[in-house]
Motif scaffolding. Sequence first.
Motif, short mmCIF file in Angstrom:
data_model
loop_
_atom_site.label_atom_id
_atom_site.label_comp_id
_atom_site.label_asym_id
_atom_site.label_seq_id
_atom_site.Cartn_x
_atom_site.Cartn_y
_atom_site.Cartn_z
N VAL A 178 0.84 -1.18 0.00
CA VAL A 178 0.00 0.00 0.00
C VAL A 178 0.89 1.25 0.00
N ASP A 179 0.47 2.29 -0.72
CA ASP A 179 1.20 3.57 -0.82
C ASP A 179 2.53 3.45 -1.55
N SER A 180 2.71 2.40 -2.37
CA SER A 180 3.96 2.30 -3.14
C SER A 180 3.88 3.04 -4.47
N MET A 252 -1.55 -4.21 -27.18
CA MET A 252 -2.28 -3.64 -26.05
C MET A 252 -1.76 -4.26 -24.75
N ILE A 253 -1.43 -3.38 -23.81
CA ILE A 253 -1.07 -3.83 -22.47
C ILE A 253 -2.26 -3.54 -21.56
N THR A 254 -2.85 -4.58 -20.97
CA THR A 254 -3.95 -4.41 -20.02
C THR A 254 -3.39 -4.56 -18.61
N PHE A 255 -3.40 -3.47 -17.86
CA PHE A 255 -2.92 -3.49 -16.49
C PHE A 255 -4.05 -3.88 -15.55
N ILE A 256 -3.80 -4.84 -14.68
CA ILE A 256 -4.76 -5.25 -13.66
C ILE A 256 -4.30 -4.65 -12.34
N ASP A 257 -4.94 -3.57 -11.93
CA ASP A 257 -4.52 -2.85 -10.72
C ASP A 257 -5.09 -3.55 -9.49
N LEU A 258 -4.22 -4.13 -8.69
CA LEU A 258 -4.64 -4.90 -7.52
C LEU A 258 -4.39 -4.14 -6.23
N ALA A 259 -5.06 -4.56 -5.17
CA ALA A 259 -4.97 -3.85 -3.89
C ALA A 259 -3.66 -4.18 -3.18
N GLY A 260 -3.12 -3.19 -2.47
CA GLY A 260 -1.86 -3.39 -1.75
C GLY A 260 -2.03 -3.63 -0.27
N TYR A 275 -7.65 -13.91 -13.35
CA TYR A 275 -7.48 -13.14 -14.59
C TYR A 275 -6.30 -13.61 -15.43
N CYS A 276 -5.58 -14.63 -14.97
CA CYS A 276 -4.50 -15.25 -15.74
C CYS A 276 -3.53 -14.23 -16.34
N PRO A 277 -2.86 -13.40 -15.53
CA PRO A 277 -1.94 -12.41 -16.10
C PRO A 277 -0.74 -13.07 -16.75
N ASP A 278 -0.25 -12.45 -17.84
CA ASP A 278 0.96 -12.95 -18.50
C ASP A 278 2.19 -12.61 -17.69
N PHE A 279 2.19 -11.39 -17.11
CA PHE A 279 3.33 -10.92 -16.34
C PHE A 279 2.81 -10.19 -15.10
N ALA A 280 3.69 -9.94 -14.15
CA ALA A 280 3.36 -9.15 -12.97
C ALA A 280 4.39 -8.03 -12.83
N MET A 281 3.93 -6.87 -12.42
CA MET A 281 4.81 -5.73 -12.16
C MET A 281 4.76 -5.43 -10.66
N LEU A 282 5.86 -5.67 -9.96
CA LEU A 282 5.93 -5.43 -8.52
C LEU A 282 6.47 -4.02 -8.29
N VAL A 283 5.64 -3.15 -7.71
CA VAL A 283 6.03 -1.75 -7.48
C VAL A 283 6.52 -1.62 -6.04
N VAL A 284 7.72 -1.07 -5.88
CA VAL A 284 8.34 -0.88 -4.57
C VAL A 284 8.67 0.60 -4.41
N SER A 285 8.27 1.19 -3.29
CA SER A 285 8.59 2.59 -3.03
C SER A 285 10.06 2.74 -2.64
N ALA A 286 10.75 3.68 -3.27
CA ALA A 286 12.19 3.85 -3.03
C ALA A 286 12.47 4.29 -1.60
N ASN A 287 11.55 5.06 -1.02
CA ASN A 287 11.84 5.60 0.32
C ASN A 287 11.50 4.63 1.45
N THR A 288 10.62 3.67 1.22
CA THR A 288 10.28 2.70 2.27
C THR A 288 10.91 1.33 2.03
N GLY A 289 11.30 1.04 0.79
CA GLY A 289 11.92 -0.25 0.49
C GLY A 289 10.93 -1.39 0.58
N ILE A 290 11.43 -2.57 0.94
CA ILE A 290 10.59 -3.77 1.02
C ILE A 290 9.85 -3.75 2.36
N ALA A 291 8.58 -3.41 2.31
CA ALA A 291 7.79 -3.28 3.54
C ALA A 291 6.40 -3.82 3.31
N GLY A 292 5.68 -4.07 4.42
CA GLY A 292 4.27 -4.48 4.33
C GLY A 292 4.09 -5.76 3.55
#
Length: 606
Positions: A178-180, A252-260, A275-292
Amino acid sequence: MDSRVSELFGGCCRPAGGGAGAALRGRGGAAPGGGGGSKTKKKNGRSRGGKANNPPYLPPEVSSGGRRLKLVNPSQYRFEHLVTQMKWRLQEGRGEAVYQIGVEDNGLLVGLSEEEMRASLKTLRRMAEKVGADITVLREREVDYDSDVPRKITEVLVRKVPDNQQFLDLRVAVLGNVDSGKSTLLGVLTQGELDNGRGRARLNLFRHLHEIQSGRTSSISFEILGFNSKGEVVNYSDSRTAEEICESSSKMITFIDLAGHHKYLKTTIFGLTSYCPDFAMLVVSANTGIAGTTREHLGLAMALKVPFFIVISKVDLCSKATVERTVKQLERILKQPGCNKLPLLVNSDDDAVTAAQQFAQSPNITPIFTLSSVSGENLDLLKVFLNILPPLTNSKEQEELMQQLTEFQVDEIYTVPEVGTVVGGTLSSGICREGENLVVGPTDDGKFLRLKVCSIQRNRSACRVLRAGQAATLALGPFDRSLLRKGMVMVSPEMNPTICSVFEAEIVLLFHATTFRKGFQVTVHVGNVRQTAIVEKIHGKDKLRTGEKAVVCFRFIKHPEYLKIGAKLLFREGVTKGIGHVTDLQAITTKENGLEESLAPRQLSF
C-alpha cells in the motif's frame, strides 16, 4: 557469453549476479525455407582481412528466420521468398518479430557498411509494406571486424498494422505494498500526464468513493496502454475513448490494478488466479523499500509462476544513496535460494530492449526499473520495455486452445441499464461468438443453465468474435442475475463439465503457526474459484508442519465447483498459507448434478 558481445549489446545493463549479456535473438518462430543469405566465408579461423581474430558471436538460432547479413537489391524471386518468411515469422510471433541485420546465420556479428545498411533497411521496409506491417529500428551498434570501413549491425522490430481488432494483448498484474505508487504509475502511463505529487494521476482509476477519500485501492480495476505498429504510445492523451485506443493499437497492455493493503489480500489473490496475467509488475517505493505486503506479493507471483519485473517508484523523493540501498535490498532477496533470480538494472533504452528479450527467454531474469511518476525520470524506459515485451505463447499454442470447446470463466457480474445482465471474465479455450448458445454453472444444487450471448465487448469496444486467452464482457440479456456468481463457468452445451465438492491436491504448507490437521478450514483459490473448504484427510500423515508436503483431501462447504486436474491451487487462513495443484476429483455425475434437466428446452428458453 563473450565479453565483447556484452559490451556491444547492453553492456551497460548491470546484472547483479554477473554473466547476463544482451544477446540479440530473433523471435517469432522458425521461418520455412531457412536460408539466411550469408555470403561471408572464413578459412582457418581468419577474417576477410586475413588477420587472425576472435570475432563476437551471438548464440546460433535453430533457424535463420530473423537474421540477415544483407538485404541489398534482392532479385524478385528472392524478395518474394523473404516476404513469405516474414509472413511466417509474424504469424508465429502473433503479429510481431525482431530482425537482426548484419548478423550471419551462425551468430557471427559481421556488420554492414553505412550504404549496405541503408539499402538493407529499405528492402526490409518494402517487405513490411507488402505484408501490411511497419518497422522500427530498436538499436544500432558498431562492430569491430578488422575493416577500415565502420560496420554496423541493426536490430529492427517488425509489427503488423492492426486489422479487425486482432491486436496483441498482454495482461500485466500490478502488485506492491500500500502507498507504493501503483495506481499513480498506471494513471501516468495510461493518461499521458505526470502526477502532481498529491495523487492527481490516480483519481481516474478509482472505482469507489472511499478509494478516492483514502487514496487506497480496494477493488480490481483495469487500465489499457496501447502501442501502434511503429512502436509509439497510444493512450488517453491522444484518444478520447478506449475504442479509439483499440483501433489505433497493434499491441495492447492491459494493467490489472490490484490492492496493496493486507486486508484486501483475498481480492489481490483472486486477481492473480482468475485473470491469468501474462506478467506481474511489482512496485516498490524507493523511500520505504521492502515493507508491508511486498514480500507476500512477491511470494504469490512466484507460487503461481507468473514472470515478474520490478519498478522502484518515488525516486524523486530520495537521495541517490537511498535508491541504491533499496536496489541492493531487492537484489539480495531475489538472489536468495527461494527466489534464485538474476536482477538486471535498467539504465538506458538499450538496457530496456535487452531486458525485454532476456526476460521473455529466461524465467530467472528479473528487470529492475527506477523511476518517478512526478518528474517522469526513466518513465520512457518502462514504455520501451513494454513495447518490445513478447507474448509467452506462440500462434501454434493459441490455435490449439481455439480448437477446443468453449469455456469462459465468470469473474465479474453487472447489471447494465437497457442491456441487462453482463458478465466479465476470460475465455480459457475455444471461440465465442455473438448469438452463441452456452450453459452456465454450477448452481448451488449443481445444475447448468442455458443462456444466449447477446453481445461482446473487449476493452470497452464492440467485438463479434472472442478467441481463447482474451478477456471480455458478455451481455446475457434478460438472464436472471441472481442465478449467477463469481467462480462459475460458461461452457459449450457439447461439453460434459466435471463438477465436484470433494477433491484431492498435492500441497506444500508454506506457513502454519502450529500443526495443520484434519478438520482445519481454509479459503481455497483455484482459478476463478474462491470458496472455504474443510480438510477431510491428509494421506499418510496425521498432521503437517511448515515446509512439509502431502496429498490432502478437501471438501467445499457450500456448493460444488468446476475444477480441472492439474490446476494450480492456493489456500490461506489468517497467517496459514499453502500452494499445490489438483490431483484428483470426486466428480458428481451428469445424472446427479441435474445437467440433463437443466438443459431441457421445456424448462428454460432463450
